[in-house]
Design an enzyme around this catalytic site. Structure first.
Site, mmCIF file in Angstrom:
data_model
loop_
_atom_site.group_PDB
_atom_site.id
_atom_site.type_symbol
_atom_site.label_atom_id
_atom_site.label_comp_id
_atom_site.label_asym_id
_atom_site.label_seq_id
_atom_site.Cartn_x
_atom_site.Cartn_y
_atom_site.Cartn_z
ATOM 1 C CD GLU A 89 83.541 23.944 10.614
ATOM 2 O OE1 GLU A 89 82.826 24.544 11.436
ATOM 3 O OE2 GLU A 89 83.823 22.722 10.714
ATOM 4 C CG HIS B 283 84.066 23.711 14.672
ATOM 5 N ND1 HIS B 283 82.822 23.977 14.120
ATOM 6 C CD2 HIS B 283 83.937 23.911 16.005
ATOM 7 C CE1 HIS B 283 81.984 24.323 15.086
ATOM 8 N NE2 HIS B 283 82.639 24.288 16.231
ATOM 9 C CB CYS C 159 80.347 21.474 16.773
ATOM 10 S SG CYS C 159 80.645 22.359 18.343
#
Length: 219
Positions: free
Chosen positions: A202, A200, A90
């Protein structure tokens, strides 16, 4: 055939803690992908890890200020000069470019790649939610993922123009992956030891876990 110890050893990954980014989510995702993870800003640990993950949320200028205060700019530069893997996520990707422009104010980035991070060219901003990507040919980062795999984005700024060209045939050209929100923008880059994603991983479920597993597998 037995695998060598080096091929079976768990890779050490440091999530660089400079005050910007959801480090706990990154830690959990990397652990799920099989890494031995530590959250720290300690110089020696960050330098000696197999991989360094640089997260980032918020404003470009604020992230750069925090990175400088934590000597993260120096650590990233030193790792890359030695060919040691770094991955940005990001705003952690955005700060790798030459500059960021927010509200008409220009802030210098790390200048690992040329280009400007500018407001998204779209009717709806921020770009928030799931989107597909057009993965670069031969991408290692997106290996094993379907073309319609979706990743989670949350951002109002992006790089719309990629200008780094490799004319030396002995050098591998960067692999640039694109996505579209209004206009096409850079969604990921693989450039030697330096990889990054605008989205992202994650927060991107199984697809994000596969992507992080791919990165860890190169360390």
């Amino acid at each position: 055939m037995e695998l060598s110890a080096s091929s079976t050893s768990t890779k050490k990954v440091v999530v660089f803690d400079y005050g910007f980014g959801n480090v706990r989510s990154a830690e959990r995702a990397l652990a799920r992908a099989g890494a031995d993870v530590e959250i720290t800003r300690d110089y020696d640990r960050a330098m000696n890890a197999d991989g360094l993950l640089v997260p980032g949320v918020g404003a470009f200028a604020a992230c750069m200020k925090g990175l400088h205060e934590a000597r993260g700019d120096w650590i990233i530069d030193r790792r890359l000069s030695g060919g040691r893997p770094v991955m940005g996520i990001c705003v952690g990707m955005q700060i790798l470019f030459a500059r960021g422009i927010e509200h008409g104010v220009q802030t210098e980035g790390l200048d690992e790649w040329p280009g400007s991070v500018e407001p998204l060219k779209a009717d709806i901003v921020p770009h928030m939610g799931w989107n597909t990507v057009d993965a670069a040919a031969g991408s290692q980062l997106f290996a094993g993922l379907d073309a319609d795999a979706r990743f989670y984005f949350v951002h109002s700024y992006a790089v719309h123009d990629w200008s780094l060209e490799t004319h030396n045939k002995a050098m591998t050209a960067p692999k640039v992956t694109w996505s579209t929100h209004g206009k096409p923008f850079v969604a990921a880059v693989e450039n030697g030891a330096l990889w990054a994603t605008q989205f992202h991983p994650e927060k991107s479920g199984d697809a994000g876990a596969q992507l992080l597993t791919n990165w860890i597998g190169t360390l």
